[in-house]
Enzyme design. Structure first.
Site, short mmCIF file in Angstrom:
data_model
loop_
_atom_site.label_atom_id
_atom_site.label_comp_id
_atom_site.label_asym_id
_atom_site.label_seq_id
_atom_site.Cartn_x
_atom_site.Cartn_y
_atom_site.Cartn_z
N ASP A 1 1.02 -1.82 4.84
CA ASP A 1 0.64 -0.57 5.52
C ASP A 1 -0.72 -0.10 5.02
O ASP A 1 -0.83 0.90 4.32
CB ASP A 1 1.73 0.49 5.24
CG ASP A 1 1.43 1.83 5.87
OD1 ASP A 1 0.62 1.88 6.81
OD2 ASP A 1 2.00 2.83 5.40
N GLY B 1 -2.27 -4.85 -3.42
CA GLY B 1 -0.95 -5.19 -2.91
C GLY B 1 -0.81 -6.62 -2.43
O GLY B 1 0.24 -7.25 -2.60
N HIS C 1 0.87 -1.18 0.00
CA HIS C 1 0.00 0.00 0.00
C HIS C 1 0.91 1.23 0.00
O HIS C 1 1.16 1.83 1.04
CB HIS C 1 -0.91 0.01 1.23
CG HIS C 1 -1.80 -1.19 1.35
ND1 HIS C 1 -1.32 -2.44 1.70
CD2 HIS C 1 -3.14 -1.33 1.19
CE1 HIS C 1 -2.34 -3.29 1.75
NE2 HIS C 1 -3.45 -2.65 1.44
#
Length: 259
Positions: free
Chosen positions: A160, A140, A42
């Site tokens: 993240d 992701g 991310h």
């Protein structure tokens, strides 16, 4: 799921915690004369302007990097990246984790960055043009599943998420475990917020069951503004690098001193 814009929050206390640990881990990994792979699920836009309207509107950097940076040694890898970015882009520039990674890695290393938001992906691509980065407009977790185990096999994964969709708390432990089964030698890192609601609790219980030997480091800080629900930041690290416990202790002391 595509509404989150990190430039409102860049440089906040959670960023300092996350980026200081990330910079330390990457600096540790590049000391060894072997290539590595960095994967981020991310990525955001990679570079932020703390003087723009969005950042000034929330004022979160004033409670984060502006307050905490001086508590770290000048030689700390995070402060080195901050100084390099300010020299290159101006005094109000702030590096996201993709740029911290790109500026730390060497020519022989491999960089994979995923960002699904079309606008953020375009800006990320622009900001990383001078580095040989593989930038994917893709989910992701799907990217990580597809390329793990990566070549080189040595390396680090940063997850993240924005956590703007509550279902992420339920899905992340399974996604993280799938990646770990494929990449059992990678340093696998998950950032998570500490919230007044306790939404992160169930996720961490599941992760700890999957990874009983993982390192979990948390710092706490006052809400950055009235009504803000985040009261701390956490990093869950599978296969933590040697010496990171001492770095975590330094960061705990830093946040406690400024709390």
């Amino acid at each position: 799921m595509l509404s989150y814009q990190h430039h409102y929050h860049a440089g906040n206390p959670a960023d300092v915690h996350k980026h200081a640990l990330l910079a330390w881990m990457l600096d540790y990994l590049v000391q060894k004369d072997k290539p590595l792979t960095y994967i981020e699920t991310h990525s955001g836009r990679g570079l932020y302007d703390l003087g723009d309207e969005a950042a000034l509107k929330t004022g979160e950097a004033a409670r984060g990097v502006s307050l905490l940076e001086a508590g770290l040694a000048e030689a700390h890898p995070y402060r080195q990246r901050l100084n390099e970015v300010r020299f290159k882009y101006g005094p109000m520039a702030y590096p996201g984790s993709p740029l911290i990674a790109a500026m730390t890695l060497r020519e022989e290393d491999t960089l994979h960055l995923a960002e699904l938001h079309p606008g953020e992906h375009a800006i990320l691509t622009e900001h990383l043009t001078q580095w040989d980065a593989h930038i994917h407009r893709q989910d992701g977790f799907k990217l990580a599943q597809a390329i793990c185990p990566p070549t080189p096999r040595r390396g680090l994964l940063l997850v993240d998420p924005s956590y703007e969709v509550k279902a992420e708390y339920d899905s992340i432990p399974g996604d993280f475990a799938k990646i770990a089964r494929k990449w059992n030698v990678g340093v696998l890192v998950l950032w998570y917020p500490l919230l007044t609601s306790g939404s992160h609790g169930g996720m961490l219980s599941q992760l700890s069951a999957h990874f009983p030997d993982a390192l979990r480091h948390e710092v706490r800080f006052p809400p950055v503004r009235d009504g803000h629900r985040m009261i701390g930041s956490g990093m869950f690290i599978v296969n933590p690098p040697y010496g990171i416990a001492e770095e975590c202790a330094r960061l705990t002391a830093l946040f406690n001193a400024k709390g």
